[in-house]
Design a protein around this motif. Structure first.
Motif, PDB file in Angstrom:
ATOM      1  N   ILE A   1       0.837  -1.208   0.000  1.00  0.00           N
ATOM      2  CA  ILE A   1       0.000   0.000   0.000  1.00  0.00           C
ATOM      3  C   ILE A   1       0.869   1.254   0.000  1.00  0.00           C
ATOM      4  CG2 ILE A   1      -1.689   1.323   1.339  1.00  0.00           C
ATOM      5  CD1 ILE A   1      -2.718  -1.451   2.389  1.00  0.00           C
ATOM      6  N   GLU A   2       1.924   1.228   0.810  1.00  0.00           N
ATOM      7  CA  GLU A   2       2.820   2.382   0.910  1.00  0.00           C
ATOM      8  C   GLU A   2       3.567   2.637  -0.398  1.00  0.00           C
ATOM      9  OE1 GLU A   2       4.765   5.563   3.048  1.00  0.00           O
ATOM     10  OE2 GLU A   2       2.873   4.471   3.237  1.00  0.00           O
ATOM     11  N   MET A   3       3.990   1.558  -1.076  1.00  0.00           N
ATOM     12  CA  MET A   3       4.693   1.727  -2.351  1.00  0.00           C
ATOM     13  C   MET A   3       3.790   2.382  -3.390  1.00  0.00           C
ATOM     14  SD  MET A   3       7.774   0.763  -1.815  1.00  0.00           S
ATOM     15  CE  MET A   3       7.538   1.302  -0.118  1.00  0.00           C
ATOM     16  N   GLN A   4       2.520   1.981  -3.395  1.00  0.00           N
ATOM     17  CA  GLN A   4       1.591   2.597  -4.341  1.00  0.00           C
ATOM     18  C   GLN A   4       1.379   4.069  -3.998  1.00  0.00           C
ATOM     19  OE1 GLN A   4      -2.539   1.909  -3.889  1.00  0.00           O
ATOM     20  NE2 GLN A   4      -3.024   2.131  -6.056  1.00  0.00           N
ATOM     21  N   ARG A   5       1.276   4.362  -2.705  1.00  0.00           N
ATOM     22  CA  ARG A   5       0.982   5.730  -2.284  1.00  0.00           C
ATOM     23  C   ARG A   5       2.158   6.674  -2.522  1.00  0.00           C
ATOM     24  NH1 ARG A   5       1.642   9.157   1.823  1.00  0.00           N
ATOM     25  NH2 ARG A   5       3.012   7.720   2.958  1.00  0.00           N
TER      26      ARG A   5
END
Length: 247
Positions: free
Chosen positions: A181-185
């Motif tokens: 999720i963090e990589m996408q954000r």
């Protein structure tokens, strides 16, 4: 970003995938779920160009990779990151050398620049102090995170994840989910996650695609997908409920 048009794949007389149609938007996370032998891993191999479809087109940024030669595919792969199911780290290299591997092979950067990138990417996955360790000194979850650091070292526009929660306990699975999720954000990447873990898929994805016996039987936003009454989909949720009740 990615358009899959009427893609089928046969291995001799066996049909692995049949007339798959998907359109994946720039910057979203797609979970591809299905049981063992459903065809989801075959679809992943097609998307990264390891195998060719028997029929159909696979368009990445408007270019059909299904009909590219290996040199052309290598150029496209420079914009892709891959997180393997079993991390696929080189045992004879340090963690830092593993993360740097692609940069050394394909990027014209100084040793100092590469060291800085390695440190930055390890910090992003929550492992700032492991560059000098060997892979056999890491836990399974740490190896997964190092694999992710290596995948993002190129600053790809697409990251593929092959069963990222496989072999991990629920706590570490949640940490890996948070990282996806963090990589996408933070990186604004398009993420394609192949998984059998329905709970993880519902947590990380914008949309879920389900492959069943080589056919795409559903592709919908998570909230819509959870309400679908198809018995093949509900069977996955039933297994999830049983697992939760046991734990």
């Amino acid at each position: 970003m990615i358009k899959i048009r009427h893609v089928s794949k046969k291995f001799d007389d066996m049909v692995a995938l049949r007339d798959i149609n998907l359109e994946i938007k720039d910057g979203e996370t797609i979970a591809i779920i299905g049981g063992s032998g459903s065809g989801k891993s075959t679809l992943l191999r097609l998307l990264i160009g390891l195998i060719k479809p028997t029929e159909g087109e696979i368009l990445i940024d408007g270019k059909d990779i299904a009909h590219m030669n290996e040199a052309e595919l290598d150029k496209v792969r420079l914009h892709m990151g891959m997180v393997f199911q079993y991390s696929a780290l080189f045992d004879s290299m340090t963690v830092g050398e593993n993360v740097a591997f692609g940069l050394v092979e394909h990027k014209k950067k100084t040793k100092a620049e590469i060291r800085a990138i390695v440190q930055e990417k390890l910090k992003q996955v929550g492992l700032p102090d492991v560059a000098d360790l060997m892979p056999n000194e890491l836990s399974g979850g740490m190896k997964k995170r190092v694999g992710l650091a290596r995948a993002i070292a190129f600053e790809p526009s697409i990251i593929f994840y092959d069963e990222p929660s496989s072999g991990l306990d629920p706590l570490m699975t949640a940490k890996i989910d948070d990282l996806i999720i963090e990589m996408q954000r933070t990186l604004h990447v398009t993420s394609i996650v192949v998984t059998h873990d329905m709970a993880s898929a519902c947590r990380i994805a914008n949309r879920i695609a389900m492959i069943y016996e080589g056919e795409l039987i559903a592709f919908a936003p998570v909230d819509v997908f959870q309400k679908l009454q198809d018995p093949r989909i509900q069977a996955f949720f039933h297994i999830l409920k049983l697992a939760r009740s046991v734990s």
